[in-house]
Motif scaffolding. Sequence first.
Motif, PDB file in Angstrom:
ATOM      1  N   LEU A 213       1.725   6.626  -6.909  1.00  0.00           N
ATOM      2  CA  LEU A 213       0.672   7.537  -7.345  1.00  0.00           C
ATOM      3  C   LEU A 213       1.090   8.989  -7.186  1.00  0.00           C
ATOM      4  N   ARG A 214       1.767   9.326  -6.085  1.00  0.00           N
ATOM      5  CA  ARG A 214       2.237  10.695  -5.892  1.00  0.00           C
ATOM      6  C   ARG A 214       3.285  11.068  -6.932  1.00  0.00           C
ATOM      7  N   LYS A 215       4.179  10.126  -7.206  1.00  0.00           N
ATOM      8  CA  LYS A 215       5.204  10.385  -8.215  1.00  0.00           C
ATOM      9  C   LYS A 215       4.568  10.559  -9.593  1.00  0.00           C
ATOM     10  N   PHE A 216       3.563   9.727  -9.877  1.00  0.00           N
ATOM     11  CA  PHE A 216       2.870   9.826 -11.160  1.00  0.00           C
ATOM     12  C   PHE A 216       2.129  11.169 -11.277  1.00  0.00           C
ATOM     13  N   GLU A 217       1.498  11.600 -10.157  1.00  0.00           N
ATOM     14  CA  GLU A 217       0.783  12.877 -10.159  1.00  0.00           C
ATOM     15  C   GLU A 217       1.747  14.038 -10.386  1.00  0.00           C
TER      16      GLU A 217
ATOM     17  N   LEU B 148       0.829  -1.207   0.000  1.00  0.00           N
ATOM     18  CA  LEU B 148       0.000   0.000   0.000  1.00  0.00           C
ATOM     19  C   LEU B 148       0.863   1.257   0.000  1.00  0.00           C
ATOM     20  N   VAL B 149       1.920   1.264   0.823  1.00  0.00           N
ATOM     21  CA  VAL B 149       2.833   2.413   0.853  1.00  0.00           C
ATOM     22  C   VAL B 149       3.511   2.597  -0.499  1.00  0.00           C
TER      23      VAL B 149
END
Length: 203
Positions: A170-174, A163-164
Amino acid sequence: MKGLLLLGLLLLFGGQRSSACPHLCICHGSQVDCSGRSLTSSSLSTSFPAGTTELRLHNNLLISLPNGLLDVLTSLRSVSLHGNPWVCDCGILYLRAWLLRQPASLSSHLGVNCSSPPSLRGRLVVYLTEQEVLESCHYWYCDLALASQVCLFVFVVVQAALLVALLIFLRKFERMSKEARRTTEESHTAGEGLRENEYSNLM
């Protein structure tokens, strides 16, 4: 008529099977020697010749005996069971009960010692109390429960780690998406400024 013939064949072949010498054992008359064959509780024969008077099962790898294995041997006079790593948990109840029913003259209980659990190691199976055996069953269940809890904990840790990792991705992708949009907007703005300059020069 056919039914009687079929019954006769079944009795015939059944009798042949009950008188056959078990695999890996040596039979001399009514003596069956299965000693020193590295037999385990799962590889041990489930039946012996009906007329067996002496059965040697010592020096193997037996930890328990199947329920009822010795009860059908009504002619049995001697059984050697020593030299096996008997596990004194719930699975030893049948052997203990059988030994308790034997006359004092039959020394089958000699050398039949517990190999585990640690609290009963070295004890003679025949002298175990029912309470001790039941407590050893609880000991085994406690080990199983502990192992289950450890597996559950490992599973939760792995799920948390996944999960981490997913959140970081996801943050890196955003962030990469925002940078890509900003770069596109800057390129678009620069292109419009260039066209306006060219139009002004033409005027």
